[in-house]
Design an enzyme around this catalytic site. Sequence first.
Site, mmCIF file in Angstrom:
data_model
loop_
_atom_site.group_PDB
_atom_site.id
_atom_site.type_symbol
_atom_site.label_atom_id
_atom_site.label_comp_id
_atom_site.label_asym_id
_atom_site.label_seq_id
_atom_site.Cartn_x
_atom_site.Cartn_y
_atom_site.Cartn_z
ATOM 1 N N SER A 227 0.819 -1.221 0.000
ATOM 2 C CA SER A 227 0.000 0.000 0.000
ATOM 3 C C SER A 227 0.850 1.268 0.000
ATOM 4 O O SER A 227 0.530 2.237 -0.699
ATOM 5 C CB SER A 227 -0.933 0.008 1.219
ATOM 6 O OG SER A 227 -1.831 -1.071 1.167
ATOM 7 N N THR B 158 -4.119 -3.831 8.625
ATOM 8 C CA THR B 158 -3.543 -5.131 8.314
ATOM 9 C C THR B 158 -3.346 -5.932 9.598
ATOM 10 O O THR B 158 -3.750 -5.501 10.690
ATOM 11 C CB THR B 158 -2.221 -4.982 7.522
ATOM 12 O OG1 THR B 158 -1.814 -6.270 7.053
ATOM 13 C CG2 THR B 158 -1.107 -4.374 8.364
ATOM 14 N N LYS C 233 -7.385 -6.468 11.909
ATOM 15 C CA LYS C 233 -8.588 -6.418 11.071
ATOM 16 C C LYS C 233 -9.865 -6.706 11.856
ATOM 17 O O LYS C 233 -10.942 -6.262 11.467
ATOM 18 C CB LYS C 233 -8.467 -7.389 9.893
ATOM 19 C CG LYS C 233 -7.467 -6.952 8.839
ATOM 20 C CD LYS C 233 -7.499 -7.860 7.621
ATOM 21 C CE LYS C 233 -6.533 -7.396 6.552
ATOM 22 N NZ LYS C 233 -6.623 -8.204 5.314
ATOM 23 N N ASN D 180 -10.656 -3.799 6.739
ATOM 24 C CA ASN D 180 -9.305 -3.469 6.279
ATOM 25 C C ASN D 180 -9.198 -2.041 5.751
ATOM 26 O O ASN D 180 -8.129 -1.607 5.336
ATOM 27 C CB ASN D 180 -8.818 -4.458 5.210
ATOM 28 C CG ASN D 180 -9.460 -4.228 3.863
ATOM 29 O OD1 ASN D 180 -10.679 -4.039 3.763
ATOM 30 N ND2 ASN D 180 -8.661 -4.235 2.802
ATOM 31 N N GLY E 215 -6.084 -22.289 4.894
ATOM 32 C CA GLY E 215 -5.747 -21.285 5.899
ATOM 33 C C GLY E 215 -6.989 -20.612 6.438
ATOM 34 O O GLY E 215 -8.003 -20.490 5.744
ATOM 35 N N GLY F 6 -7.202 -13.812 8.690
ATOM 36 C CA GLY F 6 -8.141 -12.727 8.413
ATOM 37 C C GLY F 6 -8.586 -12.639 6.966
ATOM 38 O O GLY F 6 -9.767 -12.402 6.678
ATOM 39 N N ARG G 6 -4.218 -26.719 9.366
ATOM 40 C CA ARG G 6 -3.177 -27.635 9.855
ATOM 41 C C ARG G 6 -3.639 -28.395 11.089
ATOM 42 O O ARG G 6 -3.175 -29.501 11.357
ATOM 43 C CB ARG G 6 -1.898 -26.848 10.179
ATOM 44 C CG ARG G 6 -1.140 -26.381 8.956
ATOM 45 C CD ARG G 6 0.071 -25.556 9.327
ATOM 46 N NE ARG G 6 -0.294 -24.323 10.009
ATOM 47 C CZ ARG G 6 0.569 -23.425 10.472
ATOM 48 N NH1 ARG G 6 1.861 -23.638 10.314
ATOM 49 N NH2 ARG G 6 0.158 -22.337 11.069
ATOM 50 N N LEU H 103 -3.318 -15.905 -2.660
ATOM 51 C CA LEU H 103 -3.321 -14.520 -2.194
ATOM 52 C C LEU H 103 -1.906 -13.967 -2.097
ATOM 53 O O LEU H 103 -1.710 -12.756 -2.101
ATOM 54 C CB LEU H 103 -4.021 -14.408 -0.833
ATOM 55 C CG LEU H 103 -5.519 -14.073 -0.884
ATOM 56 C CD1 LEU H 103 -6.306 -15.141 -1.628
ATOM 57 C CD2 LEU H 103 -6.086 -13.883 0.513
ATOM 58 N N GLY I 241 -2.048 -13.050 -6.134
ATOM 59 C CA GLY I 241 -2.824 -12.037 -5.426
ATOM 60 C C GLY I 241 -2.507 -10.602 -5.751
ATOM 61 O O GLY I 241 -3.040 -9.692 -5.101
#
Length: 249
Positions: free
Chosen positions: A16, A60, A64, A85, A129, A132, A153, A208, A231
């Site tokens: 960003s 970030t 979030k 975000n 995963g 967020g 996991r 991503l 991503g």
Amino acid sequence: MTTYGLIGYPIGHSFSEKFFAEKFARENINAKYLMLEMPSINDLMGTLDKLPNQKGFNVTIPYKQQVMPLLDEIDPEAAEVGAVNVVRVGKDANGKRTLKGYNSDIYGFWESIKPFIKKDIHKKALILGTGGASKAVLYMLRKNGIETLFVSRSKREGMITYDELTPAIMDEYKVIVNCSPVGMHPHVDECPDIPYECLTADHLAFDLVYNPDVTLFLKKSAEQGAATKNGLEMLHLQAIRAWEIWNME
């Protein structure tokens, strides 16, 4: 000078910061994008007090969700996603600062993956995963009629583990979205532990992660004929959407 910024901890390299610095220079916008690294979300109000010209900021990891109770208002979609975000800084009729939260990840993700979706084939998706970013992915996939299943996991209710990914499951779920940081630079020799040999030309692998451009996850998926996408475009699109939010009338 009007300021914008990014809150998180730690921040490190920021897409960003570079994106908006280049935008301001290219379009001759008298503004600055600040890296607002803060060890605690409780530092937010004090930081904003020192920035009277702050018009908005991105959020970030790990804030979030933590930022949400501090906001005056939350956009309905962001509330449903359960993550913010983008925050727009405004003023009420009495000149008091107001904060409204949005989620631009949902727009960035769907606009980026949408051209690859074949409705007759891509009816179910695996989400790798549970961080967020996965909340925005889950929301948009379900909103567009795609059934989802989380892969984690560790064993948790409503999820399966990587060890439980059978050829039958891989054949059933033709979209695979990596929302984990596995494979991100500098760990470029790592990838999510899925049975890549089960992928086909009907599969779509979306990562991503954008650094490197082609992660090992995407490389191994492409070797099986799957369509792939990283991503980076999602990041660009969510940043453009954030700018629109900050500057809407």
